[in-house]
Scaffold this motif. Structure first.
Motif, PDB file in Angstrom:
ATOM      1  N   ARG A  97      19.633  32.014  25.576  1.00 48.05           N
ATOM      2  CA  ARG A  97      19.443  32.314  27.013  1.00 48.05           C
ATOM      3  C   ARG A  97      20.455  33.346  27.475  1.00 48.05           C
ATOM      4  O   ARG A  97      20.105  34.314  28.171  1.00 48.05           O
ATOM      5  CB  ARG A  97      19.603  31.039  27.838  1.00 48.05           C
ATOM      6  CG  ARG A  97      19.616  31.293  29.340  1.00 48.05           C
ATOM      7  CD  ARG A  97      19.974  30.056  30.124  1.00 48.05           C
ATOM      8  NE  ARG A  97      21.309  29.586  29.868  1.00 48.05           N
ATOM      9  CZ  ARG A  97      22.406  30.063  30.458  1.00 48.05           C
ATOM     10  NH1 ARG A  97      22.330  31.063  31.320  1.00 48.05           N
ATOM     11  NH2 ARG A  97      23.593  29.553  30.176  1.00 48.05           N
TER      12      ARG A  97
ATOM     13  N   SER B 279      16.484  29.403  31.708  1.00 52.78           N
ATOM     14  CA  SER B 279      15.713  30.144  30.703  1.00 52.78           C
ATOM     15  C   SER B 279      14.322  30.470  31.236  1.00 52.78           C
ATOM     16  O   SER B 279      13.791  31.568  30.999  1.00 52.78           O
ATOM     17  CB  SER B 279      15.599  29.324  29.408  1.00 52.78           C
ATOM     18  OG  SER B 279      16.884  29.015  28.897  1.00 52.78           O
TER      19      SER B 279
ATOM     20  N   GLY C   3      24.490  25.185  26.633  1.00 53.18           N
ATOM     21  CA  GLY C   3      23.134  25.243  26.111  1.00 53.18           C
ATOM     22  C   GLY C   3      22.961  26.357  25.093  1.00 53.18           C
ATOM     23  O   GLY C   3      23.925  26.872  24.510  1.00 53.18           O
TER      24      GLY C   3
ATOM     25  N   PHE D 194      19.763  24.544  31.938  1.00 51.95           N
ATOM     26  CA  PHE D 194      19.617  25.754  31.139  1.00 51.95           C
ATOM     27  C   PHE D 194      18.166  25.983  30.719  1.00 51.95           C
ATOM     28  O   PHE D 194      17.773  27.126  30.452  1.00 51.95           O
ATOM     29  CB  PHE D 194      20.575  25.696  29.954  1.00 51.95           C
ATOM     30  CG  PHE D 194      21.989  25.407  30.403  1.00 51.95           C
ATOM     31  CD1 PHE D 194      22.620  26.247  31.308  1.00 51.95           C
ATOM     32  CD2 PHE D 194      22.671  24.276  29.976  1.00 51.95           C
ATOM     33  CE1 PHE D 194      23.907  25.988  31.758  1.00 51.95           C
ATOM     34  CE2 PHE D 194      23.950  24.001  30.416  1.00 51.95           C
ATOM     35  CZ  PHE D 194      24.573  24.859  31.308  1.00 51.95           C
ATOM     36  N   ILE D 195      17.369  24.912  30.673  1.00 51.25           N
ATOM     37  CA  ILE D 195      15.915  25.103  30.530  1.00 51.25           C
ATOM     38  C   ILE D 195      15.399  25.860  31.749  1.00 51.25           C
ATOM     39  O   ILE D 195      14.641  26.827  31.638  1.00 51.25           O
ATOM     40  CB  ILE D 195      15.187  23.746  30.405  1.00 51.25           C
ATOM     41  CG1 ILE D 195      15.628  22.991  29.155  1.00 51.25           C
ATOM     42  CG2 ILE D 195      13.669  23.961  30.386  1.00 51.25           C
ATOM     43  CD1 ILE D 195      15.112  21.560  29.088  1.00 51.25           C
TER      44      ILE D 195
ATOM     45  N   ASN E 240      16.832  24.474  24.319  1.00 49.39           N
ATOM     46  CA  ASN E 240      17.433  23.652  25.382  1.00 49.39           C
ATOM     47  C   ASN E 240      16.639  22.374  25.618  1.00 49.39           C
ATOM     48  O   ASN E 240      17.215  21.321  25.930  1.00 49.39           O
ATOM     49  CB  ASN E 240      17.548  24.466  26.670  1.00 49.39           C
ATOM     50  CG  ASN E 240      18.688  25.462  26.624  1.00 49.39           C
ATOM     51  OD1 ASN E 240      19.739  25.185  26.089  1.00 49.39           O
ATOM     52  ND2 ASN E 240      18.472  26.653  27.189  1.00 49.39           N
TER      53      ASN E 240
ATOM     54  N   TYR F 298      23.978  27.051  19.647  1.00 45.96           N
ATOM     55  CA  TYR F 298      24.291  26.685  21.027  1.00 45.96           C
ATOM     56  C   TYR F 298      25.704  27.168  21.337  1.00 45.96           C
ATOM     57  O   TYR F 298      26.479  27.499  20.437  1.00 45.96           O
ATOM     58  CB  TYR F 298      24.171  25.179  21.232  1.00 45.96           C
ATOM     59  CG  TYR F 298      22.749  24.668  21.073  1.00 45.96           C
ATOM     60  CD1 TYR F 298      21.930  24.508  22.183  1.00 45.96           C
ATOM     61  CD2 TYR F 298      22.247  24.344  19.814  1.00 45.96           C
ATOM     62  CE1 TYR F 298      20.620  24.036  22.031  1.00 45.96           C
ATOM     63  CE2 TYR F 298      20.950  23.882  19.649  1.00 45.96           C
ATOM     64  CZ  TYR F 298      20.141  23.734  20.762  1.00 45.96           C
ATOM     65  OH  TYR F 298      18.856  23.285  20.619  1.00 45.96           O
TER      66      TYR F 298
ATOM     67  N   ALA G 136      18.863  19.943  27.921  1.00 45.67           N
ATOM     68  CA  ALA G 136      19.760  20.723  28.773  1.00 45.67           C
ATOM     69  C   ALA G 136      19.002  21.232  29.998  1.00 45.67           C
ATOM     70  O   ALA G 136      18.623  22.408  30.069  1.00 45.67           O
ATOM     71  CB  ALA G 136      20.361  21.882  27.981  1.00 45.67           C
TER      72      ALA G 136
END
Length: 929
Positions: free
Chosen positions: A773, A811, A769, A807-808, A799, A757, A804
């Motif tokens: 990504r 992504s 995150g 950031f999910i 994530n 991370y 997160a």
């Protein structure tokens, strides 16, 4: 005769409003400025009367025109008038900035409690002479007026408050910016107001006389009063005597009516300062206190001194100045010498060591200079112990000046080294560095290697090359001179060198030095050396690749810091552990350690710990998608940073705001952000946000111009502190600008970091995150589509593991973009589903920039789907059933249509698709999409 109070209606109204406001629980700070004699003290007398009307007590303190004034003197004077214990004002026993913060908080709480019942007016007079510590306390109390029944009134001469020339000049801008601050700038009385004065004091003094008097005095109430009191009729007001610009003749004329004893008392009192203490004056004159009190009473009858709230003082500072100026040099020196002798025998002599030193200094004899140096040294040590750094500098400079060439080289080195430490503590880095360099050279000549080492260890935590390189030279000199068995000192010097070597981007050498420093420290068994060594080693390993070793270092440092009772070292170890835990995705360990930071901040009341706690909370809130809470915690950190007066702390507020802009995908204040970035242009990691900001607001040309210097950096920046963060943000800018070449450079340097991370060991400032990504973004921009798809899928899983949310979603959007770029079998449908899911999360969290990107992608995918399918929705449905092998009658039954309608749809499908039969329709319907 008391002069009438005329004019000042606006000022009185403002003071009355402040009293009323405080009575209702809304505290006020009132800053009253103006030249000498303008009426500040008289305005305070009127304020006391107003407070009395509302039953609100008043407490008064004051600064004095004496370089030897102890730290917190105005507050200690004030404490005599405040009910409750005075223990919080003791400056003894302070050993750290934490102790000072606790002292200030205790004083703040004490005053708030004292004001709880009836309110309280706190008056601090003549603060243009104040010490720095008193003003730091004033700032802390002024920042905590919400809900307090306090009125803080500060008077000062505005002609001596230029910034950087006095402590008040440095602090006044911050006081003026306080939310509850009000200002009064006193000017001279008007002609009409002087006329009203004359009407009660000098019959026959009409408007013409008032106008002339105004022209000659500028309306200064003191000058007017002196002229009025000396006049027998209006003609006297316009006599030649009134033409003297300082009215000095009138001041001295008041003294001619006094007896020789009274005049002698005033002469001695003028040496003591504006305020007069009979208990001190009596032994100076070799008289009893009663005799001195009678002498001063005679002076009071002549209007030369005054008695206010039980304290005797010259009626005005100009009177004291005139008396002091009339003393002959011999008389003046003798009185200073006698005063120094008296004060040095007092039980509390150590508390007034600075005043004693100043009197010895002004006495001026050879033996007096020796005593001055001795007492200045005591005063400097006391001020340093109380964290009154500006005062420590003043007294240390006085000590060195008084010592001259008579002192030994060893004593000069010791005192200059102490001066350098005080200057560093006060933030005067350039002067501290100069004195460190001076000490190192003198110590080398004198064959004192330990003092050379001590000079190298004064300045710490400063990263500018202008400081690092000279200190590194001193470190190398000390290492050359020190014997091999000085392992603790050698270790600390090697540790200190690590920062300079990293600044020169020789990170491999820094790792070599840090390993050697830690080995030496372990051998020395000196806990301070070991902690320094751990700090240096941690810094040298500040890159994602070394996270496991950094976690071990953090745990070791924490164990040692607790054992050594070092709260700051404990804090740093906790912060190292939090970031290492977050980089490894261990949110449980990070949260447990954050609770320890909270406990440390609460128990030790460390401002820096409270600041870091706000920063951690902001980063964690952002990580989970609570952007409003992240902003609130960031703002709370800003308040603490401003109260601490540390610009680096306030600068981090802007840095975090820039990260919020990236997460939201838009910039709320582009002009302000560009200005803020410009203030830190010497830092590449700050500077990279300039092209990022321009790109986010759509100014592509400016973004490309600002980004040009960064395009080749991925090839040249060594792996070390801020390496990963800088490359990731270069990659972000390359992605925003669709710069495939730069993106490819970043990708090739960072593609092995995908299992971690974000984070590198420089402090828990921002949790971004999964790095997968970010690496996926540059892979996609560089055209590495299959690799980008794998990275985004890994990022979604990573994530999700730590919750997160922003950031999910990012992504998922990246995955949708990569699948669209690949355009393989089934990619369009998967891309659309991923983009729709991301868009929903962007909308819930509040990420408008990314939402716009997701919506555009969804619209693009839908348009492509429409272009690939010329059939209507019903026709598409019929084609699908044909592919299942259903006959027209069966299709009609399934869709509840007539068989003729189905036949019409089939003919239309054949025509639109150019198919010859139902088999070709089935093949089309079953084609991969």
């Amino acid at each position: 005769m008391d002069a009438p109070f005329v004019g000042r209606q606006r000022e009185i109204a403002l003071l009355r409003a402040a009293v009323v406001s405080a009575g209702s629980g809304v505290g006020r700070l009132v800053l009253v400025g103006g030249p000498a004699g303008i009426g500040k003290s008289r305005l305070v007398e009127e304020l006391a009367a107003i407070a009395g009307e509302y039953g609100m007590p008043i407490a008064r303190g004051y600064a004095v025109d004496d370089p030897g004034m102890p730290a917190l003197w105005p507050w200690r004077r004030l404490a005599r008038h405040v009910p409750g214990p005075t223990q919080p004002l003791s400056v003894q026993g302070l050993h750290s900035a934490t102790d000072r913060f606790e002292l200030f908080t205790g004083i703040t709480d004490w005053l708030r409690a004292a004001a709880e019942a009836d309110g309280l007016v706190v008056v601090l007079e003549d603060m243009h002479w104040s010490d720095d510590t008193s003003l730091l306390l004033l700032r802390q109390i002024a920042a905590d007026l919400l809900g307090a029944r306090l009125v803080l009134v500060v008077t000062y001469r505005d002609v001596v408050t230029r910034r950087d020339e006095t402590p008040l000049g440095n602090h006044l801008p911050d006081l003026l910016r306080a939310a509850d601050a009000r200002t009064i700038e006193l000017g001279g009385l008007s002609t009409a107001e002087i006329a009203r004065w004359l009407a009660t004091a000098v019959p026959g003094g009409g408007p013409a006389v008032a106008a002339e008097l105004h022209a000659r005095t500028g309306g200064n109430p003191l000058f007017v009063r002196l002229l009025v009191e000396s006049a027998r009729d209006p003609a006297d007001l316009l006599s030649e005597a009134a033409l003297h610009p300082q009215v000095r003749r009138l001041v001295l004329a008041q003294l001619t009516r006094l007896s020789a004893d009274a005049r002698a008392a005033l002469d001695a009192a003028s040496v003591l300062g504006e305020r007069i203490e009979p208990v001190v004056l009596a032994p100076v004159l070799d008289r009893s206190e009663d005799e001195v009190t009678r002498m001063l009473a005679e002076a009071s009858g002549a209007g030369v001194t005054t008695l206010r709230e039980g304290r005797i003082a010259f009626a005005h500072s100009l009177i004291r100045d005139a008396v002091y100026a009339e003393l002959s040099p011999l008389d003046r020196a003798a009185l200073h010498r006698r005063t120094a002798e008296v004060l040095s025998t007092r039980v509390d002599a150590e508390l007034v060591a600075g005043i004693v030193a100043t009197h010895w200094h002004r006495a001026g004899g050879v033996d007096d200079r020796r005593r001055c140096a001795e007492w200045a040294r005591r005063a400097a040590d006391s001020a340093m112990g109380a964290h009154a750094y500006a005062e420590a500098i003043t007294f240390r400079e006085l000590e060195l000046e008084a010592s001259g060439s008579d002192t030994s080289p060893a004593q000069t080195i010791e005192s200059t080294l102490a001066l350098a430490r005080a200057e560093f503590a006060a933030g005067r880095i350039t002067r501290s560095l100069a004195h460190c360099t001076e000490v190192a050279a003198a110590a080398e000549r004198a064959g004192r290697p330990r003092d050379v080492a001590a000079a190298a260890l004064v300045i710490e935590g400063i990263g500018s090359p202008e400081v690092l390189h000279p200190i590194d030279r001193i470190c190398r000199t000390a290492l050359h001179l020190l014997p091999a068995d000085e392992t603790a000192l050698r270790s600390r010097l090697e540790s200190r060198r690590v920062i300079a070597v990293i600044e020169d981007e020789d990170v491999e050498f820094a790792r070599e030095i840090s390993a050697r420093a830690l080995e030496l420290a372990e051998h020395s068994e000196d806990p301070i050396a070991v902690l320094d060594g751990l700090h240096a080693r941690h810094l040298a390993l500040s890159a994602p690749q070394f996270v496991d070793e950094r976690l071990v270092i953090a745990d070791r440092a924490l164990e040692m810091a607790w054992a050594a009772g070092k709260p700051l070292a404990t804090l740093w170890a906790l912060l190292w552990r939090i970031e290492a835990a977050m980089q490894l995705g261990d949110t449980g360990l990070a949260d447990r350690t954050t609770a320890e930071v909270e406990q440390l901040a609460s128990s030790r009341r460390l401002p820096i710990a409270q600041w870091h706690l706000c920063r951690i909370r902001a980063a964690r809130a952002l990580l989970t998608g609570d952007l409003a809470a992240a902003e609130q915690h960031n703002d709370a950190a800003l308040v603490i940073g401003r109260a601490a007066g540390d610009m680096s702390l306030t600068g981090m507020h802007l840095a975090f705001r820039a990260q919020l802009n990236v997460v939201r995908g838009q910039v709320s204040d582009p002009d302000g952000d560009v200005v803020a970035i410009g203030a830190a242009r010497h830092i590449a990691l700050a500077r990279i946000f300039l092209p990022i900001t321009h790109a986010l607001v759509g100014d592509t040309d400016s973004a490309r111009a600002a980004f040009e210097e960064f395009r080749m950096m991925p090839e040249t920046v060594p792996i070390g502190p801020r390496w990963a963060a800088l490359l990731i943000h270069i990659g972000l800018a390359a992605t925003l600008l669709d710069d495939a070449e730069t993106a490819d450079r970043v990708y090739r340097k960072t593609r092995d970091l995908d299992r971690w991370y974000s984070g590198e060991g420089t402090g828990p400032f921002y949790f971004g995150g999964a790095m997968a990504r970010m690496i996926g973004d540059v892979a996609l921009t560089a055209g590495h589509v299959p690799e980008a798809i794998d990275l985004y899928r890994r990022a979604i899983e990573m994530n999700a593991r730590i919750g997160a949310r922003p950031f999910i979603a990012q992504s998922r959007l990246g995955l949708a973009q990569a699948l669209t770029a690949r355009n393989g079998s089934g990619d369009s449908a998967d891309a659309r589903q991923s983009a729709v899911t991301a868009a929903g999360e962007f909308r819930r969290i509040g990420m408008p920039g990314h939402l716009r990107t997701a919506d555009r992608l969804i619209a693009q995918l839908d348009a492509a789907a429409r272009d690939a399918n010329p059939l209507s929705a019903r026709e598409t449905e019929v084609a699908g059933l044909v592919a299942e092998g259903l006959a027209n009658r069966e299709i009609a039954t399934r869709l509840v249509l007539s068989e003729r309608t189905v036949e019409t749809h089939v003919r239309s499908i054949l025509a639109k698709l150019g198919c010859a039969n139902r088999t070709e329709i089935a093949a089309w319907a079953l084609r991969p999409r």
